[in-house]
Motif scaffolding. Structure first.
Motif, PDB file in Angstrom:
ATOM      1  N   LEU A 176     -28.151 119.253  38.745  1.00  0.00           N
ATOM      2  CA  LEU A 176     -29.522 119.966  38.019  1.00  0.00           C
ATOM      3  C   LEU A 176     -29.848 121.087  38.484  1.00  0.00           C
ATOM      4  CD1 LEU A 176     -31.525 116.427  38.611  1.00  0.00           C
ATOM      5  CD2 LEU A 176     -30.457 117.229  36.468  1.00  0.00           C
ATOM      6  N   GLU A 177     -29.371 121.467  39.751  1.00  0.00           N
ATOM      7  CA  GLU A 177     -29.805 122.736  40.337  1.00  0.00           C
ATOM      8  C   GLU A 177     -28.675 123.687  39.790  1.00  0.00           C
ATOM      9  OE1 GLU A 177     -32.626 123.586  42.349  1.00  0.00           O
ATOM     10  OE2 GLU A 177     -32.939 121.416  41.742  1.00  0.00           O
ATOM     11  N   SER A 178     -27.382 123.417  39.550  1.00  0.00           N
ATOM     12  CA  SER A 178     -26.676 124.128  38.772  1.00  0.00           C
ATOM     13  C   SER A 178     -27.059 124.629  37.292  1.00  0.00           C
ATOM     14  CB  SER A 178     -25.124 123.734  38.944  1.00  0.00           C
ATOM     15  OG  SER A 178     -24.314 124.503  38.197  1.00  0.00           O
ATOM     16  N   GLU A 179     -27.425 123.688  36.824  1.00  0.00           N
ATOM     17  CA  GLU A 179     -27.769 124.127  35.238  1.00  0.00           C
ATOM     18  C   GLU A 179     -28.818 124.855  35.102  1.00  0.00           C
ATOM     19  OE1 GLU A 179     -29.253 121.134  31.466  1.00  0.00           O
ATOM     20  OE2 GLU A 179     -29.904 120.479  33.507  1.00  0.00           O
ATOM     21  N   ILE A 180     -29.752 124.981  36.144  1.00  0.00           N
ATOM     22  CA  ILE A 180     -30.917 125.887  35.966  1.00  0.00           C
ATOM     23  C   ILE A 180     -30.680 127.177  36.696  1.00  0.00           C
ATOM     24  CG2 ILE A 180     -32.639 124.193  35.549  1.00  0.00           C
ATOM     25  CD1 ILE A 180     -33.555 124.343  38.459  1.00  0.00           C
ATOM     26  N   GLY A 181     -29.412 127.381  37.186  1.00  0.00           N
ATOM     27  CA  GLY A 181     -29.156 128.748  38.013  1.00  0.00           C
ATOM     28  C   GLY A 181     -29.298 128.772  39.350  1.00  0.00           C
ATOM     29  N   ASN A 182     -29.886 127.457  39.955  1.00  0.00           N
ATOM     30  CA  ASN A 182     -30.035 127.640  41.411  1.00  0.00           C
ATOM     31  C   ASN A 182     -29.185 127.524  42.187  1.00  0.00           C
ATOM     32  OD1 ASN A 182     -32.866 127.941  40.758  1.00  0.00           O
ATOM     33  ND2 ASN A 182     -33.708 125.815  41.023  1.00  0.00           N
ATOM     34  N   VAL A 183     -27.865 127.029  42.008  1.00  0.00           N
ATOM     35  CA  VAL A 183     -26.581 127.165  42.713  1.00  0.00           C
ATOM     36  C   VAL A 183     -25.793 128.270  41.879  1.00  0.00           C
ATOM     37  CG1 VAL A 183     -24.699 125.784  43.055  1.00  0.00           C
ATOM     38  CG2 VAL A 183     -26.700 124.594  43.209  1.00  0.00           C
ATOM     39  N   PRO A 184     -25.205 129.214  42.801  1.00  0.00           N
ATOM     40  CA  PRO A 184     -24.345 130.216  42.229  1.00  0.00           C
ATOM     41  C   PRO A 184     -23.023 129.675  41.619  1.00  0.00           C
ATOM     42  CG  PRO A 184     -25.396 130.936  44.523  1.00  0.00           C
ATOM     43  CD  PRO A 184     -25.741 129.408  44.008  1.00  0.00           C
ATOM     44  N   CYS A 185     -22.671 130.321  40.593  1.00  0.00           N
ATOM     45  CA  CYS A 185     -21.544 129.769  40.144  1.00  0.00           C
ATOM     46  C   CYS A 185     -20.120 129.815  41.330  1.00  0.00           C
ATOM     47  CB  CYS A 185     -20.868 130.539  38.950  1.00  0.00           C
ATOM     48  SG  CYS A 185     -21.920 130.449  37.415  1.00  0.00           S
ATOM     49  N   GLY A 186     -19.421 128.543  41.277  1.00  0.00           N
ATOM     50  CA  GLY A 186     -18.529 128.472  42.335  1.00  0.00           C
ATOM     51  C   GLY A 186     -18.933 128.378  43.836  1.00  0.00           C
ATOM     52  N   GLU A 187     -20.055 127.776  43.918  1.00  0.00           N
ATOM     53  CA  GLU A 187     -20.426 127.378  45.166  1.00  0.00           C
ATOM     54  C   GLU A 187     -20.142 126.221  45.870  1.00  0.00           C
ATOM     55  OE1 GLU A 187     -23.035 129.372  48.448  1.00  0.00           O
ATOM     56  OE2 GLU A 187     -22.524 130.208  46.375  1.00  0.00           O
ATOM     57  N   ALA A 188     -19.760 126.215  47.143  1.00  0.00           N
ATOM     58  CA  ALA A 188     -19.064 125.021  47.743  1.00  0.00           C
ATOM     59  C   ALA A 188     -20.081 124.499  48.745  1.00  0.00           C
ATOM     60  CB  ALA A 188     -17.914 125.419  48.576  1.00  0.00           C
ATOM     61  N   PHE A 189     -19.903 123.093  48.779  1.00  0.00           N
ATOM     62  CA  PHE A 189     -20.937 122.293  49.686  1.00  0.00           C
ATOM     63  C   PHE A 189     -20.215 120.937  50.304  1.00  0.00           C
ATOM     64  CE2 PHE A 189     -23.292 123.959  45.958  1.00  0.00           C
ATOM     65  CZ  PHE A 189     -24.270 124.500  46.677  1.00  0.00           C
ATOM     66  N   ASN A 190     -20.347 120.995  51.660  1.00  0.00           N
ATOM     67  CA  ASN A 190     -20.206 119.796  52.433  1.00  0.00           C
ATOM     68  C   ASN A 190     -20.919 118.747  51.990  1.00  0.00           C
ATOM     69  OD1 ASN A 190     -17.950 121.215  53.763  1.00  0.00           O
ATOM     70  ND2 ASN A 190     -19.244 121.414  55.751  1.00  0.00           N
ATOM     71  N   MET A 203     -10.195 116.542  24.097  1.00  0.00           N
ATOM     72  CA  MET A 203     -11.456 115.772  24.771  1.00  0.00           C
ATOM     73  C   MET A 203     -12.664 116.552  24.648  1.00  0.00           C
ATOM     74  SD  MET A 203     -11.754 114.047  28.591  1.00  0.00           S
ATOM     75  CE  MET A 203     -11.555 115.623  29.144  1.00  0.00           C
ATOM     76  N   LEU A 204     -12.414 117.609  25.182  1.00  0.00           N
ATOM     77  CA  LEU A 204     -13.658 118.831  25.404  1.00  0.00           C
ATOM     78  C   LEU A 204     -14.076 118.929  23.995  1.00  0.00           C
ATOM     79  CD1 LEU A 204     -12.109 120.892  28.309  1.00  0.00           C
ATOM     80  CD2 LEU A 204     -14.131 119.202  28.696  1.00  0.00           C
ATOM     81  N   LYS A 205     -13.059 119.386  23.109  1.00  0.00           N
ATOM     82  CA  LYS A 205     -13.707 119.538  21.772  1.00  0.00           C
ATOM     83  C   LYS A 205     -14.484 118.583  21.232  1.00  0.00           C
ATOM     84  CE  LYS A 205     -10.594 123.562  20.805  1.00  0.00           C
ATOM     85  NZ  LYS A 205      -9.420 124.034  19.970  1.00  0.00           N
ATOM     86  N   ASP A 206     -13.813 117.246  21.234  1.00  0.00           N
ATOM     87  CA  ASP A 206     -14.566 115.831  20.716  1.00  0.00           C
ATOM     88  C   ASP A 206     -16.009 115.514  21.454  1.00  0.00           C
ATOM     89  OD1 ASP A 206     -12.134 115.705  19.047  1.00  0.00           O
ATOM     90  OD2 ASP A 206     -11.206 113.959  20.387  1.00  0.00           O
ATOM     91  N   ILE A 207     -15.941 115.954  22.667  1.00  0.00           N
ATOM     92  CA  ILE A 207     -16.894 115.286  23.626  1.00  0.00           C
ATOM     93  C   ILE A 207     -18.044 116.474  23.587  1.00  0.00           C
ATOM     94  CG2 ILE A 207     -17.740 114.273  25.568  1.00  0.00           C
ATOM     95  CD1 ILE A 207     -15.183 113.014  25.726  1.00  0.00           C
ATOM     96  N   ARG A 208     -17.623 117.509  24.172  1.00  0.00           N
ATOM     97  CA  ARG A 208     -18.452 118.715  24.150  1.00  0.00           C
ATOM     98  C   ARG A 208     -19.700 118.274  25.366  1.00  0.00           C
ATOM     99  NH1 ARG A 208     -17.510 123.424  21.441  1.00  0.00           N
ATOM    100  NH2 ARG A 208     -19.403 124.248  21.999  1.00  0.00           N
ATOM    101  N   PRO A 209     -19.179 117.639  26.613  1.00  0.00           N
ATOM    102  CA  PRO A 209     -20.024 117.338  27.569  1.00  0.00           C
ATOM    103  C   PRO A 209     -20.909 118.490  27.810  1.00  0.00           C
ATOM    104  CG  PRO A 209     -17.967 117.194  28.448  1.00  0.00           C
ATOM    105  CD  PRO A 209     -17.901 117.772  27.085  1.00  0.00           C
ATOM    106  N   ASP A 210     -22.451 118.233  28.374  1.00  0.00           N
ATOM    107  CA  ASP A 210     -22.979 119.101  29.081  1.00  0.00           C
ATOM    108  C   ASP A 210     -22.961 119.170  30.445  1.00  0.00           C
ATOM    109  OD1 ASP A 210     -25.179 119.504  26.435  1.00  0.00           O
ATOM    110  OD2 ASP A 210     -25.060 117.155  26.998  1.00  0.00           O
ATOM    111  N   VAL A 211     -22.327 117.941  30.950  1.00  0.00           N
ATOM    112  CA  VAL A 211     -22.034 118.082  32.678  1.00  0.00           C
ATOM    113  C   VAL A 211     -20.805 117.166  32.804  1.00  0.00           C
ATOM    114  CG1 VAL A 211     -23.525 116.254  32.967  1.00  0.00           C
ATOM    115  CG2 VAL A 211     -22.833 117.710  34.974  1.00  0.00           C
TER     116      VAL A 211
END
Length: 343
Positions: free
Chosen positions: A244-258, A72-80
């Protein structure tokens, strides 16, 4: 180039509303992942678009099938990727603990590990939303505002499975630089909420009673609980803004949110609100021991401070409007001939 969004758990309440949001508010092409035998009630309104391939399509796969996820991932290659698929009912998890753990933990690992390999070998770098749950906090101390650093305390096989999901989302972000972010959504409801959840089964029973299909008795489980409520339609907006914020690097990788509502109710108050919308004034409420869990997460009050520091978001749909929409959803289902099970 038009972005592609993949939604796992597409046929669920939140997954279908995520699709609705993206189709209405963005120009993304949307791919909904589902197992071939899943119920279609929540996506019937999208079938014409799906059949005509108008910005939305279906991909059949299963989280527990590693090879299918890779294909699925290889067929679609989704951006998000909005990873919403799960065995999501806490009470059911006591009856099917292994399936719950398998789907929610190993299924998530199957998705993330395939992304890791594509990232290393083919420079594939999507944004990945990993949907955890407020249930990770489990048996929290009454009076405590639950923040992201509150200690986890599993109160069901489901909550334990979501603790695993949560840690996987954080780990793959921190260890491999995948642009993951993890959300812990508090109690949410509104139209399309499954009837196995408290407020939805109450609304469904009221609608059945109004239609003359059930005696005027609403059966409930444990009512000794207080929690915030929010509409799932508000939550999917937060999911998108975080992507959107994750895409531009404003959210650190792996960050968790309530992500939680800001209006709190004791469960008897929820019943009172739903009954206030009913056309019947003779409905009684009775405890059904079959609806009780061995352990309950009785206190769920959340702190939204962190997410508000990353995105401009707050719940917008009033809870009473949300509960009324939920009741009307069940009324519409019954009027259309889709009479739900009495459970």
């Amino acid at each position: 180039m038009t972005k592609k969004a993949l939604i796992t758990g597409f046929t669920g309440q939140v997954g279908s509303q995520m699709a609705d949001f993206l189709l209405e508010k963005t120009d993304y092409d949307v791919v909904g992942m589902m197992r071939w035998q899943e119920p279609m009630e929540n996506i019937y309104h999208l079938t014409e678009q799906i059949n005509n391939k108008e910005r939305i399509s279906v991909y059949y796969a299963d989280l527990n099938d590693y090879a299918a996820m890779a294909r699925m991932l290889k067929d679609i290659r989704p951006d998000v990727i909005f990873h919403l698929a799960a065995q999501s009912f806490p009470k059911t998890s006591f009856n099917i603990p292994i399936e719950t753990l398998q789907t929610n933990i190993i299924g998530t690992a199957n998705l993330l590990e395939n992304i890791r390999q594509l990232k290393e070998n083919e420079d594939y770098d999507p944004v990945v939303h990993v949907c955890s749950s407020s249930e990770v906090y489990g048996r929290a101390k009454p009076g405590e505002a639950l923040a992201e650093d509150t200690k986890f305390h599993g109160a069901s096989p489901y909550s334990i499975s979501k603790i695993g999901t949560d840690y996987l989302g954080q780990f793959y972000g921190e260890a491999y630089g995948i642009k993951t972010y993890v959300t812990r959504m508090g109690t949410h409801t509104g139209p399309r909420r499954s009837d196995v959840f408290f407020e939805s089964t109450v609304a469904k029973q009221i609608a059945l009673i109004e239609a003359g299909l059930q005696e005027p008795i609403v059966k409930v489980g444990n009512l000794a609980s207080v929690r915030t409520f929010q509409d799932a339609r508000d939550a999917v907006r937060a999911y998108y803004l975080l992507s959107l914020e994750s895409e531009i690097g404003n959210v650190p990788c792996g960050e968790a949110f309530n992500i939680a509502g800001e209006e709190a109710y004791k469960l008897p108050e929820v019943i009172d609100v739903l009954l206030s919308f009913s056309t019947r004034d003779d409905i009684e409420v009775q405890t059904d021991t079959d609806r009780l869990r061995p352990i309950d997460a009785d206190y769920q009050m959340f702190d939204n401070t962190k997410i508000r520091s990353f995105i401009d978001w707050k719940p917008e749909i009033p809870t009473k409007k949300m509960f009324e929409d939920l009741l009307n959803h069940w009324r519409d289902e019954i009027k259309s001939g889709r009479v739900p099970l009495s459970r």
